[in-house]
Enzyme design. Structure first.
Site, PDB file in Angstrom:
ATOM      1  N   ASP A  67     -11.816 -16.909   2.980  1.00 54.59           N
ATOM      2  CA  ASP A  67     -11.365 -17.039   1.603  1.00 54.59           C
ATOM      3  C   ASP A  67     -11.827 -15.797   0.849  1.00 54.59           C
ATOM      4  O   ASP A  67     -12.927 -15.761   0.305  1.00 54.59           O
ATOM      5  CB  ASP A  67     -12.001 -18.324   1.036  1.00 54.59           C
ATOM      6  N   HIS A  82       4.365   9.612   2.761  1.00 59.47           N
ATOM      7  CA  HIS A  82       5.103  10.073   3.945  1.00 59.47           C
ATOM      8  C   HIS A  82       5.682  11.483   3.777  1.00 59.47           C
ATOM      9  O   HIS A  82       5.505  12.346   4.637  1.00 59.47           O
ATOM     10  CB  HIS A  82       6.242   9.111   4.271  1.00 59.47           C
ATOM     11  N   GLU A 138      17.363   5.788   3.708  1.00 63.36           N
ATOM     12  CA  GLU A 138      17.502   4.443   4.272  1.00 63.36           C
ATOM     13  C   GLU A 138      18.787   3.817   3.761  1.00 63.36           C
ATOM     14  O   GLU A 138      19.195   4.087   2.635  1.00 63.36           O
ATOM     15  CB  GLU A 138      16.323   3.569   3.834  1.00 63.36           C
ATOM     16  N   LYS A 162      16.822   4.605  -1.091  1.00 65.60           N
ATOM     17  CA  LYS A 162      17.317   3.393  -0.439  1.00 65.60           C
ATOM     18  C   LYS A 162      18.807   3.255  -0.740  1.00 65.60           C
ATOM     19  O   LYS A 162      19.307   3.840  -1.688  1.00 65.60           O
ATOM     20  CB  LYS A 162      16.543   2.172  -0.940  1.00 65.60           C
ATOM     21  N   ASP A 203       6.091   4.996  -3.245  1.00 64.19           N
ATOM     22  CA  ASP A 203       6.315   4.292  -1.983  1.00 64.19           C
ATOM     23  C   ASP A 203       6.532   5.270  -0.817  1.00 64.19           C
ATOM     24  O   ASP A 203       6.129   4.993   0.309  1.00 64.19           O
ATOM     25  CB  ASP A 203       7.547   3.380  -2.138  1.00 64.19           C
ATOM     26  N   HIS A 211       1.918   5.630   8.309  1.00 66.12           N
ATOM     27  CA  HIS A 211       2.524   5.397   9.622  1.00 66.12           C
ATOM     28  C   HIS A 211       3.442   6.541  10.056  1.00 66.12           C
ATOM     29  O   HIS A 211       3.725   6.692  11.229  1.00 66.12           O
ATOM     30  CB  HIS A 211       3.216   4.030   9.694  1.00 66.12           C
ATOM     31  N   LYS A 229       4.411   8.705  14.113  1.00 65.34           N
ATOM     32  CA  LYS A 229       5.711   8.877  14.771  1.00 65.34           C
ATOM     33  C   LYS A 229       5.638  10.035  15.763  1.00 65.34           C
ATOM     34  O   LYS A 229       5.081  11.083  15.451  1.00 65.34           O
ATOM     35  CB  LYS A 229       6.804   9.143  13.721  1.00 65.34           C
ATOM     36  N   LYS A 239      -1.354   1.542   3.197  1.00 61.79           N
ATOM     37  CA  LYS A 239      -0.811   1.974   1.927  1.00 61.79           C
ATOM     38  C   LYS A 239      -0.186   0.781   1.203  1.00 61.79           C
ATOM     39  O   LYS A 239       0.149  -0.189   1.863  1.00 61.79           O
ATOM     40  CB  LYS A 239       0.196   3.092   2.135  1.00 61.79           C
TER      41      LYS A 239
HETATM   42  C1  BG6 Z   1       7.172   2.197   4.048  1.00 59.41           C
HETATM   43  C2  BG6 Z   1       7.765   1.906   2.696  1.00 59.41           C
HETATM   44  O1  BG6 Z   1       5.930   2.826   3.902  1.00 59.41           O
HETATM   45  O2  BG6 Z   1       8.044   3.023   4.794  1.00 59.41           O
HETATM   46  C3  BG6 Z   1       9.133   1.257   2.853  1.00 59.41           C
HETATM   47  O3  BG6 Z   1       6.914   1.050   1.958  1.00 59.41           O
HETATM   48  C4  BG6 Z   1      10.014   2.076   3.754  1.00 59.41           C
HETATM   49  O4  BG6 Z   1       9.749   1.075   1.591  1.00 59.41           O
HETATM   50  C5  BG6 Z   1       9.295   2.445   5.057  1.00 59.41           C
HETATM   51  O5  BG6 Z   1      11.178   1.316   4.034  1.00 59.41           O
HETATM   52  C6  BG6 Z   1      10.114   3.425   5.875  1.00 59.41           C
HETATM   53  O6  BG6 Z   1       9.504   3.578   7.122  1.00 59.41           O
HETATM   54  P1  BG6 Z   1      10.354   3.995   8.389  1.00 59.41           P
HETATM   55  O7  BG6 Z   1       9.347   4.127   9.487  1.00 59.41           O
HETATM   56  O8  BG6 Z   1      11.360   2.911   8.609  1.00 59.41           O
HETATM   57  O9  BG6 Z   1      11.017   5.291   8.025  1.00 59.41           O
END
Ligand code: BG6
Length: 485
Positions: free
Chosen positions: A92, A239, A215, A339, A234, A177, A181, A147
């Site tokens: 908790d 990234h 995206e 997006k 975001d 992340h 890659k 993040k």
């Molecule tokens: C994330 C974002 O960190 O990365 C998302 O919060 C986004 O909004 C995503 O869709 C994109 O990651 P990838 O690996 O699909 O390019």
């Protein structure tokens, strides 16, 4: 080779990120021999699940994971061996301190502990404090932070301070992340294992650089999170700036964790500040409207579920950045992300300058560019001009040199989280953001967001290449965005 036996505790372990990314990635690590047989994965949540229930839930998540499906059939024995590592403990956070002792009694006294915080950042400080107070943080413990790490420099600093009271900097792993890659790591290999690029990797030869992460999806069910964030926080702050660092950094003296991160942070510190009117002139923001995309009617951003009507949150950003140092002075770096765009892809384009003197009739300018495609397919294309075959007048035609990773290498490309989780378990932070890097990124981003205050993002049609402002931004210097051919 397997990482040392570890207790990996995932806070938010039954949540979306854990189910969609972390558990499938850990399963693949395990399948490929990356986890010591004694390593345990403990989900900490408020869900009150028994181990057996959590194992069932995790098994279903693994079997339905696109990353796992791409990696081949799921062998039931391998899956059972994996789920046998899984435990659930009810904690908790911010509540009953006794619940921490349940976690404590599960942890092995003599194994490294990794605490993975897959929860909103406002809980990071609290969890770390509670972990510390419960005496659960040992010298070889690590903490992994997802993040978004704050929403501006001040909040990022506050989080770093709170975490820093319990964990030393070398114990803190801040995930981006994108750095996990394959193609992103390959940027380092491409630049620093080859001789031919380095001499032309500067303002004398490079006209400009474009970094795109597009995206086709909208924000889906994430509007609650996204409204307080927007594309700048975001995607760009983390990234895209990380990609920019890898493209622009000086060669590090070694592939040592600090050497690499020292060079990256220098790039962030050299970014030309954009504030006030300057920020307005060098950025474009957009928000997707309702319309047709991918053969169906899609709602506009403000009609997505979970929102409360009008919103000035951007779902698209394009910007022109400059790096004030000897190598890159005068070379624009165009970044864009959005997006509900026409296509789903991420790529880096290094556009070289024109030849100083064209001798062929009708010779097109800007013939040479290096296009590094990060996803969906992993490719590197070097665009050149060649002679069109034929005995008539000499004519030129673009002819790319093409490298496809899938065709060249038989090995499977692991998912970003597989690589990063293995690095965490091995204690290697090279591909994680250091505190000064994160703060330098926010320091550059904050004034841009402040300059947007009171302005509205420009609407753009779903399934398009973004708002007119983005095309104007790059077009006024006579350049255009690179779109897939
Ligand atoms: C994330 C974002 O960190 O990365 C998302 O919060 C986004 O909004 C995503 O869709 C994109 O990651 P990838 O690996 O699909 O390019």
């Amino acid at each position: 080779t397997a990482s040392p036996p570890t207790d990996l505790v995932v806070f938010g372990g039954t949540g979306d990120l854990s189910m969609r990314k972390l558990l499938p990635a850990l399963f693949l690590c395990d399948r490929d021999g990356g986890l010591d047989p004694r390593t345990r994965i403990i989900a900490a949540s408020r869900d009150g699940l028994a181990d057996a229930d959590f194992r069932d839930k995790a098994a279903a998540a693994v079997q339905n994971s696109p990353a796992v499906l791409r990696a081949g059939d799921v062998d039931p024995l391998t899956l059972r061996r994996f789920t046998a590592r899984l435990h659930h403990v009810t904690v908790d956070v911010g509540g009953d301190p006794d619940s921490w002792s349940a976690l404590g009694s599960l942890l092995s006294p003599d194994r490294p502990r990794v605490f993975y915080l897959a929860l909103p950042p406002m809980l990071f400080g609290r969890i770390c404090r509670d972990l510390g107070a419960a005496g659960l943080v040992t010298d070889d413990s690590r903490v992994v932070l997802e993040k978004p790490l704050g929403r501006d420099l001040a909040s990022a600093r506050a989080i770093n301070e709170e975490v820093g009271e319990v964990f030393a900097e070398h114990q803190v792993f801040r995930i981006d992340h994108y750095l996990g890659k394959e193609t992103v790591q390959n940027l380092l290999a491409l630049r620093f294992a080859n001789m031919f690029l380095e001499p032309i990797w500067n303002s004398r030869w490079v006209d400009h650089v474009q970094i795109t992460a597009a995206e086709t999806v909208g924000v889906g069910t994430r509007r609650g999170y996204y409204d307080g964030s927007g594309a700048m926080r975001d995607m760009v702050q983390n990234h895209l700036l990380q990609l920019l660092c890898l493209i622009a950094m000086e060669p590090p003296a070694s592939f040592d964790r600090e050497a690499v991160r020292d060079e990256k942070v220098k790039v962030l510190q050299a970014l030309r500040p954009l504030a006030g009117a300057d920020a307005g002139a060098h950025t474009a923001r957009g928000q997707y409207a309702a319309g047709r995309a991918g053969g169906q009617d899609v709602p506009g951003y403000t009609d997505e579920p979970g929102g409360a009507g009008p919103s000035a949150t951007e779902t698209f950003v394009a910007l022109e950045a400059g790096i004030a140092n000897w190598r890159w002075s005068g070379v624009p770096f165009y970044l864009r992300t959005g997006k509900r765009m026409a296509r789903h892809y991420s790529e880096i384009v290094v556009q070289f300058r024109d030849v100083p003197h064209a001798i062929f009739p009708g010779q097109a300018a800007s013939a040479n560019r290096l296009v590094i495609r990060l996803q969906p397919e992993e490719t590197i294309h070097l665009h050149m001009l060649a002679k069109e075959p034929g005995a008539g007048a000499l004519r030129l035609r673009p002819a790319p040199l093409e490298l496809s990773f899938a065709d060249t290498f038989a090995e499977r490309s692991p998912d970003a989280y597989e690589r990063l989780l293995m690095d965490v378990l091995a204690g290697n932070p090279t591909l994680f953001m250091r505190r000064d890097e994160l703060e330098a990124a926010w320091r550059w981003v904050d004034p841009i967001i402040a300059a947007w205050d009171g302005t509205e993002p420009e609407p753009y049609a779903p399934g398009s290449t973004g708002p007119a402002g983005a095309h104007h931004l790059i077009g006024r210097s006579g350049r255009t965005w690179h779109e897939e051919e």
